[in-house]
Scaffold this motif. Structure first.
Motif, PDB file in Angstrom:
ATOM      1  N   UNK A  46      10.985   6.535  -2.140  1.00 51.63           N
ATOM      2  CA  UNK A  46      10.421   7.758  -1.719  1.00 51.63           C
ATOM      3  C   UNK A  46       8.945   7.175  -1.257  1.00 51.63           C
ATOM      4  N   UNK A  47       8.408   8.180  -0.276  1.00 48.84           N
ATOM      5  CA  UNK A  47       7.239   7.897   0.393  1.00 48.84           C
ATOM      6  C   UNK A  47       6.108   7.298  -0.464  1.00 48.84           C
ATOM      7  N   UNK A  48       6.066   8.184  -1.743  1.00 53.34           N
ATOM      8  CA  UNK A  48       5.069   7.594  -2.599  1.00 53.34           C
ATOM      9  C   UNK A  48       5.414   6.278  -3.256  1.00 53.34           C
ATOM     10  N   UNK A  49       6.571   5.896  -3.450  1.00 54.01           N
ATOM     11  CA  UNK A  49       6.806   4.704  -4.038  1.00 54.01           C
ATOM     12  C   UNK A  49       6.693   3.426  -2.884  1.00 54.01           C
ATOM     13  N   UNK A  50       7.029   3.871  -1.542  1.00 50.49           N
ATOM     14  CA  UNK A  50       6.611   2.970  -0.539  1.00 50.49           C
ATOM     15  C   UNK A  50       5.183   2.526  -0.429  1.00 50.49           C
ATOM     16  N   UNK A  51       4.170   3.755  -0.707  1.00 51.96           N
ATOM     17  CA  UNK A  51       2.926   3.577  -0.719  1.00 51.96           C
ATOM     18  C   UNK A  51       2.331   2.612  -1.778  1.00 51.96           C
ATOM     19  N   UNK A  52       2.928   2.733  -3.170  1.00 54.05           N
ATOM     20  CA  UNK A  52       2.591   2.022  -4.110  1.00 54.05           C
ATOM     21  C   UNK A  52       2.995   0.669  -3.872  1.00 54.05           C
ATOM     22  N   UNK A  53       4.396   0.384  -3.514  1.00 60.55           N
ATOM     23  CA  UNK A  53       4.916  -0.962  -3.229  1.00 60.55           C
ATOM     24  C   UNK A  53       3.841  -1.705  -2.132  1.00 60.55           C
ATOM     25  N   UNK A  54       3.360  -1.037  -1.221  1.00 60.00           N
ATOM     26  CA  UNK A  54       2.459  -1.658  -0.175  1.00 60.00           C
ATOM     27  C   UNK A  54       1.248  -2.213  -0.828  1.00 60.00           C
ATOM     28  N   UNK A  55       0.672  -1.141  -1.633  1.00 56.89           N
ATOM     29  CA  UNK A  55      -0.686  -1.650  -2.250  1.00 56.89           C
ATOM     30  C   UNK A  55      -0.180  -2.828  -3.537  1.00 56.89           C
ATOM     31  N   UNK A  56       0.802  -2.798  -4.003  1.00 58.25           N
ATOM     32  CA  UNK A  56       1.382  -3.739  -4.902  1.00 58.25           C
ATOM     33  C   UNK A  56       1.348  -5.173  -4.075  1.00 58.25           C
ATOM     34  N   UNK A  57       1.875  -5.142  -3.081  1.00 57.43           N
ATOM     35  CA  UNK A  57       2.320  -6.255  -2.085  1.00 57.43           C
ATOM     36  C   UNK A  57       0.652  -6.975  -1.741  1.00 57.43           C
ATOM     37  N   UNK A  58      -0.176  -6.178  -1.870  1.00 50.17           N
ATOM     38  CA  UNK A  58      -1.485  -6.454  -1.210  1.00 50.17           C
ATOM     39  C   UNK A  58      -2.166  -7.107  -2.337  1.00 50.17           C
ATOM     40  N   UNK A  59      -1.699  -7.324  -3.353  1.00 52.32           N
ATOM     41  CA  UNK A  59      -2.212  -7.756  -4.742  1.00 52.32           C
ATOM     42  C   UNK A  59      -2.991  -6.856  -5.703  1.00 52.32           C
ATOM     43  N   UNK A  60      -2.844  -5.588  -5.424  1.00 50.15           N
ATOM     44  CA  UNK A  60      -3.725  -4.613  -6.374  1.00 50.15           C
ATOM     45  C   UNK A  60      -3.012  -4.381  -7.871  1.00 50.15           C
ATOM     46  N   UNK A  61      -4.010  -4.192  -8.639  1.00 50.08           N
ATOM     47  CA  UNK A  61      -3.360  -3.960  -9.952  1.00 50.08           C
ATOM     48  C   UNK A  61      -2.953  -2.618 -10.204  1.00 50.08           C
ATOM     49  N   UNK A  62      -2.452  -2.209 -11.261  1.00 51.78           N
ATOM     50  CA  UNK A  62      -1.971  -0.816 -11.520  1.00 51.78           C
ATOM     51  C   UNK A  62      -3.242  -0.030 -11.373  1.00 51.78           C
TER      52      UNK A  62
END
Length: 218
Positions: free
Chosen positions: A156-172
């Motif tokens: 989903x759009x929200x999941x892709x947004x989370x994945x992008x931040x995860x890829x940038x190394x951000x924590x939960x």
């Protein structure tokens, strides 16, 4: 108690890592190795929860050792200790089941939190390593980029947004603050993302994010 094996051919590095980890009551360094072959043998003997492996070691390098540990000690999570010049090994390390990448120059708190994360079944990726990897992928896109784009299309759009931040190394917690959500919600998103992408951990998900071009949106 989290049992840790530390492997590095430099005595001073091993001593420094041990000193950092022993400040944490929930972590115990059960063995130290000066080369990859010794690391594999000590892991068989001590069955650590986490193995911290330097990439460049004699006899057997850290990535080859990680591959052997995947067979001999499947329950041992591996964190690779890297320097800036060694982040080109990340894709090879992923094939060996590595769960984390930390710079030797990282904040000691990152080392401790990384050990806790992988021991709990998660993964850790130094933000500095993440940024360097993103730069390299922009410079020389992987042939898997198109396939990764198709994989993230199921999110989903929200999941892709989370994945992008995860890829940038951000924590939960950092992602939760940016999205104005509670951390538990982000954890649920991450679990769903890993399942839908068919990847084992956050590091592998981060690679998919880079290849699909999602990190630019983080």
């Amino acid at each position: 108690m989290i049992r840790v094996l530390v492997a590095d051919d430099e005595t001073i590095v091993r001593a420094g890592v041990r000193a950092i980890l022993t400040t944490e009551p929930g972590i115990e360094v059960v063995a130290e190795a000066a080369d990859g072959r010794e690391a594999v043998e000590l892991a068989r003997r001590h069955r650590p929860d986490v193995a911290l492996l330097d990439i460049r070691m004699p006899e057997l390098d850290g990535l080859a050792a990680a591959g052997e540990l995947r067979t001999t000690n499947p329950d041992t999570a591996v964190i690779v200790l890297t320097t800036f010049g060694e982040d080109r090994y990340i894709e090879r390390a992923l094939d060996q089941g590595v769960a984390g990448f930390l710079l030797k120059a990282s904040d000691p708190r990152d080392l401790i939190s990384g050990v806790h994360a992988v021991a709990a079944g998660g993964a850790c990726l130094s933000p500095l390593v993440a940024r360097r990897l993103m730069t390299e992928l922009r410079r020389a896109p992987s042939p898997r980029s198109a396939a990764s784009g198709e994989r993230v299309a199921v999110l989903s759009g929200r999941e892709r947004e989370v994945l992008g931040m995860l890829g940038a190394g951000l924590s939960n917690a950092e992602i939760a603050r940016r999205m104005h959500l509670v951390e538990g919600t982000i954890k649920a998103y991450v679990s769903a993302i890993l399942h839908r992408l068919g990847v084992r951990n956050r590091v592998q998900a981060a690679i998919v994010a880079y290849e699909a071009g999602l990190v630019n949106d983080a």
